[in-house]
Design an enzyme around this catalytic site. Structure first.
Site, PDB file in Angstrom:
ATOM      1  N   GLY A 209      22.979 -10.685 -12.037  1.00 44.13           N
ATOM      2  CA  GLY A 209      22.421  -9.537 -12.725  1.00 44.13           C
ATOM      3  C   GLY A 209      20.920  -9.611 -12.874  1.00 44.13           C
ATOM      4  CG  ASP A 210      19.250 -11.756 -15.990  1.00 38.58           C
ATOM      5  OD1 ASP A 210      20.165 -12.449 -15.496  1.00 38.58           O
ATOM      6  OD2 ASP A 210      18.867 -11.873 -17.165  1.00 38.58           O
TER       7      ASP A 210
END
Length: 283
Positions: A209-210
């Site tokens: 995701g990040d």
């Protein structure tokens, strides 16, 4: 020996004769293949591939023709060729022309089809399978393949490489306060910044995701640390989004390959270094 009249065929076709001097010369091409390739029959008939085709094309096609003659069997292959009619993908079926009386190979007969549209669609689909839809850089699947390839090369040559992991700090508050559209924009911006800190032969991917990862061609720890410093410098500038300054940072961790290390070893070492860096940023 019976020869096929390629002019009667409804598909692009050609044939070559094997001379007593061992050279292959085109002895027939039909109108369809001339139309598709942009080649002119009068400039082909009686000539070897080397004499009537661009050098890089001649070497490619002659290799296929010789293979057909050597195996004395038909086979199919796909090849990208740049001809006067343009650069296209061709699917070609070759058959050896064998003298029924003597059993000698007398030449090669070929049928070919322009499969450019289908091939480009395949390549686009394959590219999409390895691309992160949000940022446009490689995805985790491609990263894992690139890492396996880098590891195999290192085991073969002994030349080291480095893996860098980068995790976005304070990303959840950005999503919570400003919305997912802003969060997506931040991730795209980070990917662009990281890409600017890489050399052409390095690889960058978004693997979570990040979370981002890079494979660096650096062969020493000093070179790897300099490369990671470039990544840090490219991503540390303040981020402005819709007239707002966003408090975004990245924590990095790096691992340099050493003999005997697996991909799991590299990722675990880089992950530990990344979270040590994250703890120091919080302190």
């Amino acid at each position: 020996m019976h020869r096929i009249d390629v002019g009667l065929l409804g598909a692009p076709a050609f044939s070559l004769a094997l001379g007593t001097d061992g050279k292959l010369r085109f002895d027939a091409v039909n109108d369809l293949i001339c139309h598709l390739t942009g080649l002119v029959a009068d400039r082909i008939i009686g000539r070897t591939p080397e004499e009537c085709l661009p050098a890089h094309v001649a070497s490619q096609v002659e290799r296929q023709y010789r293979y057909c003659i050597g195996t004395r069997a038909g086979y199919e292959y796909e090849q990208h060729l740049e001809l006067p009619g343009g650069a296209k993908w061709w699917r070609t079926t070759l058959s050896p022309v064998i003298d029924a009386r003597t059993g000698d190979v007398q030449g090669v007969f070929g049928l070919t089809l322009d499969v450019t549209d289908r091939k480009l669609a395949e390549l686009e689909l394959r590219s999409a399978a390895f691309k992160d839809a949000l940022t446009g850089i490689c995805n985790r699947r491609r990263f894992e393949r690139d890492l396996a390839n880098a590891l195999a090369a290192a085991n073969d040559t002994g030349r080291a490489f480095a893996v860098v992991l980068a995790d976005v700090d304070r990303f959840k508050p950005i999503n919570d306060q400003h919305g997912h559209a802003t969060g997506d924009a931040v991730l795209r911006h980070i990917a662009e910044r990281l890409a600017k800190g890489l050399h052409d032969n390095d690889r960058l991917a978004r693997i979570g995701g990040d979370e981002f990862a890079a494979i660096l061609s650096a062969a020493t720890r000093e070179a790897a640390e300099l490369a990671m410093q470039r990544l840090q410098a490219s991503s540390c500038a303040p981020m402005l989004w819709e007239d707002r300054h966003l408090d975004v940072g990245l924590s990095f961790g790096m691992a340099l390959w050493r003999a005997g290390m697996t991909s799991a070893d590299l990722l675990a070492e880089a992950d530990r270094a990344m979270y040590d860096a994250k703890k120091q940023r919080r302190a």
